[in-house]
Design an enzyme around this catalytic site. Structure first.
Site, short mmCIF file in Angstrom:
data_model
loop_
_atom_site.label_atom_id
_atom_site.label_comp_id
_atom_site.label_asym_id
_atom_site.label_seq_id
_atom_site.Cartn_x
_atom_site.Cartn_y
_atom_site.Cartn_z
N ARG A 153 34.89 33.64 44.45
CA ARG A 153 34.77 34.98 45.04
C ARG A 153 33.63 35.74 44.36
NH1 ARG A 153 39.59 39.46 45.71
NH2 ARG A 153 39.82 39.16 43.46
N ASP A 201 44.21 44.34 38.47
CA ASP A 201 42.78 44.13 38.53
C ASP A 201 42.15 45.38 39.12
OD1 ASP A 201 43.15 44.02 41.28
OD2 ASP A 201 42.69 41.89 41.47
#
EC number: 2.3.3.9
Length: 532
Positions: free
Chosen positions: A162, A446
């Site tokens: 990613r 996150d």
């Protein structure tokens, strides 16, 4: 003649990644696609202004033909992406790389985005670790002497990388004085060094694409893939991309996004945490009807979230693409059986619902959750690798369903406000120190979850929301709770550890993105100015 400047410091083995040829390839990507990225970011701002004016989003009339044409499909999946029932996510630091590949999950989402602070050492060091992982020569020895090595080849997870979202720059690389697009740096370095090697090993260059807001942004990615394949002599259609539908504008363009990427598409993912953040961000000035309750009270059974996930499954399977479930952020506790039991029960219920809805797999944040997720998908899949044959023709989702935020059950409480403040402060302190994935209160936090926390506070203040205590959320109340939570953190850590843990900077950053009159679109943009 263009001039490329590299200003990042020395990184161990960085010379293996930042070769002249690799930097030249990045320069070509930046020259060809950097300006289009800038134009698309401007289009985002224009669309947001339209949402502010109308309080509305809807499916695009100009792309109706794409949605109504039932003949097109995405390209068939390569063999090592056909079974994705469990995907583990995590940053590309070395120990995590080994543990994720060995976790028993089918896929490792190697995260250069929300779980990664873009310190130059992380950006380049992560690419070193990925190159070693592709070549199966990655290992790690802890300071205590514990050794981590890879298991048998056939048991290792498939790597899906990613890169950063379109909105972030990489200031340590510049072209004629302008910073490179971070997404192009992350994609370009991984593709340049590993595409041919992956193909020689029976795999390929696979990616997760984050935070897109329109099919035009997907078209840009498709053009990047096509150019990169041609430039390096890789067969057309080799790249495979799974798009995170984690912004509410993208939820209205799922089919169009798949269509633009159809030669490179693998599927869509329900990026639930960023999706909640996106709802707040896009409708932040739309009044009380778009105010969400406490972060932890918003579950996937809320009407607007059910509409979003069911539409995603139906869309994907109609087009031959995989539908991937969202993150199980709970972290099992090996010390507290009660906490562990609660976490595992929530994960089981979440994954059972996803498998029952037709998802082909889902995400976990910890190796101990891999067997829990697999159990629920095995029960539905049996011997099949996926559920592509399950067409959700029963799904009927309209714009009003996706926008039905007011029906979300739950309330805004002092405990929820306090949790948002405490989580944001601890996460930002860790992020500034270089750690983008942090276990806080038995949840893996996150950047996406931190975005929800600070955005909710901004929204609650803007709407003068009343808590369960009767207090109205104001900057003054937030400051008081900040003081109280920081005192608790200081007592837990000790004075010396607290002083060195970036909490002063974290508080300043938190107040910038949660309390300022003007809403910051992404907290990572002002945060990036504070690192390195």
């Amino acid at each position: 003649m263009v001039e490329i400047t590299v200003t990042g410091g020395q990184v161990e083995r960085g010379e293996e990644i930042l070769t002249d040829a690799a930097i030249g390839f990045l320069g070509e990507l930046q020259q060809r696609f950097g300006t289009r990225r800038d134009e698309l970011l401007s289009a985002r701002r224009e669309r947001r202004a339209e949402v502010a004016r109308t309080g509305r989003l809807d499916f695009l009339p100009q792309t109706r033909e794409v949605r109504e044409d039932r003949t097109w499909r995405v390209a068939p999946a390569p063999s090592d992406l056909r079974d994705r029932r469990v995907e583990i996510t995590g940053p590309t630091e070395r120990k995590m790389t080994v543990n994720a590949l060995n976790s028993g999950a089918q896929v490792w989402l190697a995260d250069l985005e929300d779980a990664n602070t873009p310190h130059w050492a992380n950006v380049i060091g992560g690419q070193v670790n990925l190159a070693d992982a592709v070549r199966r020569k990655v290992s790690f020895t802890s300071p205590e002497g514990k050794s981590y090595t890879l298991g048998e080849e056939e048991s290792l997870a498939t790597i899906v990388v990613r890169p950063r979202g379109w909105h972030l720059d990489e200031r340590h690389l510049s072209l004629d004085g302008r910073p490179f697009v971070g997404a192009l740096v992350d994609f370009g370095l991984y593709f340049f060094h590993n595409a041919a090697e992956l193909l020689s090993r029976g795999s390929g260059p696979y990616f997760y694409l984050p935070k897109m807001e329109s099919h035009l942004e997907a078209r840009l990615w498709n053009d990047v893939f096509t150019f990169a394949e041609e430039r390096l002599g890789i067969a057309p259609g080799t790249v495979r991309a799974t798009v995170l539908i984690e912004t509410i504008p993208a939820a209205f363009e799922m089919e169009e996004i798949l269509y633009e990427l159809r030669d490179h598409a693998s599927g869509l993912n329900a990026g639930r945490w960023d999706y909640l953040f996106s709802i707040i961000k896009n409708f932040r000035d739309a009044g009380p009807s778009f105010v969400l309750p406490d972060r932890n009270a918003v579950t996937m059974t809320a009407p607007c979230m059910r509409a979003y996930t069911e539409l995603l499954v139906a869309t994907c399977h109609r087009r031959g693409a995989f539908a991937m479930g969202g993150m199980a952020a709970f972290i099992p506790s090996r010390r507290d059986p009660k906490v562990n039991e609660t976490a595992l029960a929530k994960v089981r219920a979440d994954k059972e619902r996803e498998a029952g809805d037709g998802f082909d797999g889902s995400w976990v944040a910890h190796p101990d959750l891999v067997p829990v997720c697999r159990e629920k998908f095995d029960a539905v899949l049996g011997g099949r690798p996926n559920q592509l044959d399950r067409q959700r023709d029963d799904v009927r989702v309209g714009a009003d369903d996706l926008l039905d935020v007011k029906s979300t059950p739950g309330s805004v409480t002092e405990a929820g406000l306090r949790n948002n403040i405490a989580v944001a402060l601890q996460y930002l302190a860790a992020w500034l120190g270089g750690n983008g994935a942090v276990a806080i209160y038995n949840l893996m936090e996150d950047a996406a979850t931190a975005e929800i926390s600070r955005s909710q506070i901004w929204q609650w203040i803007a709407n003068s929301v009343k808590l369960d205590t009767g207090d109205v959320v104001t900057p003054e109340l937030v400051h008081r709770i900040e003081d109280e939570e920081l005192t608790k953190i200081r007592e837990a850590l000790g004075e010396e550890a607290f002083k060195t843990a970036h909490f002063a900077q974290a508080r300043e950053l938190f107040e910038t993105v949660a309390l300022a009159k003007d809403y910051a679109d992404f907290l990572t943009i002002p945060a990036y100015r504070l690192i390195d």
